[in-house]
Motif scaffolding. Structure first.
Motif, PDB file in Angstrom:
ATOM      1  N   GLN A  17      18.887  66.947  12.089  1.00 44.06           N
ATOM      2  CA  GLN A  17      19.705  65.610  12.294  1.00 44.06           C
ATOM      3  C   GLN A  17      18.681  64.384  12.566  1.00 44.06           C
ATOM      4  N   ALA A 116      24.117  63.930  17.790  1.00 46.69           N
ATOM      5  CA  ALA A 116      24.508  64.992  17.049  1.00 46.69           C
ATOM      6  C   ALA A 116      25.168  65.999  18.155  1.00 46.69           C
ATOM      7  N   ARG A 151      28.213  62.407  16.286  1.00 47.92           N
ATOM      8  CA  ARG A 151      28.167  63.010  15.010  1.00 47.92           C
ATOM      9  C   ARG A 151      28.389  64.673  15.172  1.00 47.92           C
ATOM     10  N   VAL A 153      28.170  68.208  14.100  1.00 47.69           N
ATOM     11  CA  VAL A 153      27.517  68.877  13.170  1.00 47.69           C
ATOM     12  C   VAL A 153      28.113  70.116  12.994  1.00 47.69           C
TER      13      VAL A 153
END
Length: 168
Positions: A17, A116, A151, A153
């Motif tokens: 990421q 992330a 985010r 993942v």
């Protein structure tokens, strides 16, 4: 000024990421392990475990967070969190919530705008997946932070679909 992170989901490899920081679901010893922990230590190279030893000689408590370099990964930092081991009887949801809250606090200290996250404790630690997803989304959406994007993942299409559905 603090606001709330925009919670998004992508399917992919957390170690790849392009964000300011990636969150590692670590164990209390902070010396690497399996799953996300092993992948992050491998992708980051020798700098990540060396920084863990230097910064966390006695490890880290369940529910807490701390940071190291990200080594060879595209991110600048790894924020390590120690999730509760549901399979071993650690079932206090407050500890899981604390992982996400503390990770955002550490991100704020670092000035990280994009972070992330894996689904903490949802792998080998056995936290029920539906609740792991709900806890992540609820905590990330309601914790004041300077992080712009949190985010999630997803490792695999099934996880992506479940998280996307929960995000609405």
């Amino acid at each position: 000024m603090d606001g709330y992170a925009d919670v998004t989901v992508v399917e992919g490899d957390i170690t790849q990421q392009r964000v300011d920081a990636v969150v590692n679901a670590a164990n209390r010893r902070m010396r690497g392990g399996g799953g996300v922990d092993g992948a992050i230590h491998a992708a980051g190279g020798p700098e990540v475990p060396a920084d863990c030893v230097r910064r966390f000689p006695d490890g880290l408590a369940t529910g807490d967070a701390g940071w190291t370099t990200a080594g060879a990964m595209p991110a600048q930092w790894v924020i390590h969190v120690v999730g509760p081991n549901y399979s071993a009887g650690e079932r206090d949801r407050g500890l899981l919530e604390s992982c996400y809250r503390r990770a955002l606090e550490v991100a704020d200290e670092l000035g990280a705008g994009t972070v992330a996250f894996p689904l903490v404790s949802a792998g080998i630690y056995g936290w029920p997946r539906e609740d792991a997803i709900a806890c992540a989304i609820e905590t990330l959406r309601t914790t004041p932070t300077q992080v712009r994007e949190a985010r999630l993942v997803a490792y695999g299409r099934r996880a992506y679909d479940e998280i996307a559905a929960a995000l609405g």
